[in-house]
Structure formats: structure tokens, C-alpha cells
Design an enzyme around this catalytic site. Structure first.
Site, PDB file in Angstrom:
ATOM      1  N   LYS A 285     -49.875  -9.356  30.417  1.00 49.55           N
ATOM      2  CA  LYS A 285     -50.663  -8.466  29.684  1.00 49.55           C
ATOM      3  C   LYS A 285     -51.766  -9.216  28.948  1.00 49.55           C
ATOM      4  O   LYS A 285     -52.728  -8.816  28.223  1.00 49.55           O
ATOM      5  CB  LYS A 285     -49.757  -7.746  28.763  1.00 49.55           C
ATOM      6  CG  LYS A 285     -49.282  -6.752  29.377  1.00 49.55           C
ATOM      7  CD  LYS A 285     -47.824  -5.686  28.716  1.00 49.55           C
ATOM      8  CE  LYS A 285     -46.873  -6.480  28.693  1.00 49.55           C
ATOM      9  NZ  LYS A 285     -46.170  -6.952  29.789  1.00 49.55           N
TER      10      LYS A 285
ATOM     11  N   LYS B  95     -42.104  -6.402  24.431  1.00 50.18           N
ATOM     12  CA  LYS B  95     -42.781  -6.282  25.588  1.00 50.18           C
ATOM     13  C   LYS B  95     -42.994  -4.987  26.352  1.00 50.18           C
ATOM     14  O   LYS B  95     -43.550  -5.163  27.251  1.00 50.18           O
ATOM     15  CB  LYS B  95     -42.151  -7.541  26.756  1.00 50.18           C
ATOM     16  CG  LYS B  95     -42.263  -8.593  26.029  1.00 50.18           C
ATOM     17  CD  LYS B  95     -41.242  -9.711  26.856  1.00 50.18           C
ATOM     18  CE  LYS B  95     -41.339 -11.065  26.489  1.00 50.18           C
ATOM     19  NZ  LYS B  95     -40.324 -11.477  25.272  1.00 50.18           N
TER      20      LYS B  95
ATOM     21  N   ILE C  70     -36.528 -12.072  29.207  1.00 46.10           N
ATOM     22  CA  ILE C  70     -36.883 -13.239  29.488  1.00 46.10           C
ATOM     23  C   ILE C  70     -36.445 -14.331  28.613  1.00 46.10           C
ATOM     24  O   ILE C  70     -35.990 -15.453  29.457  1.00 46.10           O
ATOM     25  CB  ILE C  70     -38.450 -13.280  29.027  1.00 46.10           C
ATOM     26  CG1 ILE C  70     -39.374 -12.085  29.884  1.00 46.10           C
ATOM     27  CG2 ILE C  70     -39.072 -14.894  29.253  1.00 46.10           C
ATOM     28  CD1 ILE C  70     -40.693 -11.978  29.639  1.00 46.10           C
TER      29      ILE C  70
ATOM     30  N   ASP D 233     -32.152 -14.887  18.198  1.00 49.18           N
ATOM     31  CA  ASP D 233     -32.413 -13.581  18.239  1.00 49.18           C
ATOM     32  C   ASP D 233     -32.176 -12.552  17.116  1.00 49.18           C
ATOM     33  O   ASP D 233     -31.569 -12.858  16.264  1.00 49.18           O
ATOM     34  CB  ASP D 233     -31.873 -13.011  19.559  1.00 49.18           C
ATOM     35  CG  ASP D 233     -32.545 -11.999  20.187  1.00 49.18           C
ATOM     36  OD1 ASP D 233     -33.109 -12.144  21.316  1.00 49.18           O
ATOM     37  OD2 ASP D 233     -32.366 -10.886  19.848  1.00 49.18           O
ATOM     38  N   HIS D 234     -32.930 -11.629  17.036  1.00 46.91           N
ATOM     39  CA  HIS D 234     -32.618 -10.514  15.896  1.00 46.91           C
ATOM     40  C   HIS D 234     -31.598  -9.602  16.180  1.00 46.91           C
ATOM     41  O   HIS D 234     -31.058  -8.672  15.511  1.00 46.91           O
ATOM     42  CB  HIS D 234     -33.956  -9.766  15.542  1.00 46.91           C
ATOM     43  CG  HIS D 234     -34.271  -8.788  16.351  1.00 46.91           C
ATOM     44  ND1 HIS D 234     -35.189  -8.951  17.692  1.00 46.91           N
ATOM     45  CD2 HIS D 234     -34.431  -7.322  16.214  1.00 46.91           C
ATOM     46  CE1 HIS D 234     -35.385  -7.936  18.373  1.00 46.91           C
ATOM     47  NE2 HIS D 234     -34.994  -7.138  17.550  1.00 46.91           N
ATOM     48  N   SER D 235     -31.401  -9.426  17.520  1.00 48.66           N
ATOM     49  CA  SER D 235     -30.339  -8.401  18.149  1.00 48.66           C
ATOM     50  C   SER D 235     -29.050  -8.980  18.123  1.00 48.66           C
ATOM     51  O   SER D 235     -28.749  -9.910  18.930  1.00 48.66           O
ATOM     52  CB  SER D 235     -30.403  -7.889  19.509  1.00 48.66           C
ATOM     53  OG  SER D 235     -29.525  -7.146  20.024  1.00 48.66           O
TER      54      SER D 235
ATOM     55  N   GLY E 146     -31.896 -13.351  23.592  1.00 47.69           N
ATOM     56  CA  GLY E 146     -30.784 -12.351  23.954  1.00 47.69           C
ATOM     57  C   GLY E 146     -31.685 -11.471  24.967  1.00 47.69           C
ATOM     58  O   GLY E 146     -31.083 -10.593  25.622  1.00 47.69           O
TER      59      GLY E 146
END
Length: 185
Positions: free
Chosen positions: A176, A134, A60, A80-82, A57
Site C-alpha cells: 500500500k 494494516k 506480520i 506489542d500493544h495487544s 503479536g
């Protein structure tokens, strides 16, 4: 409207009438040569396989899901956790690819046993791991949360893939990790 001027060295040689203001292309912001996606290779890699995407979700992950859906996987598992983010991408995929078999699984990559159970149950051939925190300022202010999701969550997914003999796990990272300048690296 955003545009760019030529380099300072180009001003001297061009004269006033030779200076062109040009629109900014997304490639200008990349800072390196663009690596084009080999769509045929990706289709061959994904087509006919069961695929699981963690962080499905997110910004990316949802783009990965859209592209993977176009490559005809046998089944696509969105994780997803959402709840809301998972719901939104699941509805979009249902509309865009109505014949694609898919599962929307609400889970957190931090939960080792839950992730192992999901991978064992869904038996993906390929796992695209995009679940991560992120946003640099938030993670810098919440280091332990970043470590739990980005490090422990990745280990959990990798271990589950290894234990269930998943053919390939693709870890989606960002720049990163290449040039660490903060806790994100």
C-alpha cells in the site's frame, strides 16, 4: 478447490485436449517475481545480536519473530500493544526456542516516551518495526487512528533508534505504500 485456466490466447493454439487446468500457487497471486529470502545473509545479520520487534503479536510481526528466532539472536524483545497477541507469540517462542533469551514488553508505539525508554533499556542492535494498522477498510474509517499508529508510531520508533544508536531499523511496510490508492498509502 481453486484452479486457473490458461490465458484466452492459449485456447486457440492448444485445442480442447491441450487445455490444462492448473492449481493456483501463492506466487501466482503476487503479481511480480518472487524475491527469495537470502537465509544466510539474514542469519549473518541477526545472529549474536539483540533484536526488538514492534507489532510482535500481529500477523506480520509474529512471522518475523518466528524467523528471527531461528537465526540465533542473543536476545529477542517482543513488543506489542495487544496483551493477548503478545502473550500468544511469547508462549510460542518459549516453546519453539526454549534457550532464547527474550522479553515480552506491553507498549504502544504511539507513546513516544515509553518507546524511548524501552529502546534505551533493552539496547537492541536491530529493530524490526512491524507495528501498524494494516486493514484498509478499518483505517479508512478511522483515519486519525491510522495516522497515530502508522505515522507517529513510526516516527517514535525511528527517533528512539537514532537516539540510542541502534545499528539498523528495518521498517516493515506493505504494497500500500508503493502504490497508494487510499489513506493507507
Amino acid at each position: 478447490t481453486l484452479a486457473r485456466l490458461p490465458r484466452l490466447t492459449e485456447f486457440r493454439s492448444a485445442g480442447a485436449e491441450g487445455i490444462l487446468v492448473q492449481p493456483i500457487a501463492i506466487e501466482d497471486l503476487l503479481g511480480r517475481a518472487q524475491n527469495p529470502l537470502d537465509r544466510d545473509a539474514m542469519r549473518n545479520f541477526i545472529s549474536g545480536r539483540r533484536v526488538l520487534v514492534t507489532g510482535a503479536g500481529g500477523s506480520i510481526g509474529s512471522e518475523l519473530v518466528r524467523q528471527i528466532g531461528s537465526f540465533n539472536p542473543t536476545r529477542l524483545t517482543l513488543l506489542d500493544h495487544s496483551e493477548y497477541a503478545l502473550y500468544v507469540i511469547d508462549r510460542e517462542i518459549a516453546e519453539t526456542f526454549p534457550t532464547l533469551q527474550r522479553d515480552a514488553v506491553l507498549a504502544d508505539v504511539r507513546d513516544r516516551h515509553r518507546i524511548a525508554s524501552i529502546v534505551d533499556q533493552h539496547r537492541p542492535d536491530l529493530v524490526f518495526h512491524a507495528a501498524a494498522l494494516k486493514h484498509v477498510p478499518l483505517v479508512e474509517d478511522n483515519v486519525s487512528e491510522g495516522l497515530l499508529t502508522n505515522v507517529t508510531g513510526t516516527v517514535n520508533v525511528a527517533d528512539a533508534c537514532r537516539d540510542s544508536n541502534v545499528a539498523a531499523m528495518v521498517h516493515i511496510s506493505t504494497d500500500k505504500a508503493v502504490k497508494p490508492s487510499s489513506v493507507m498509502g
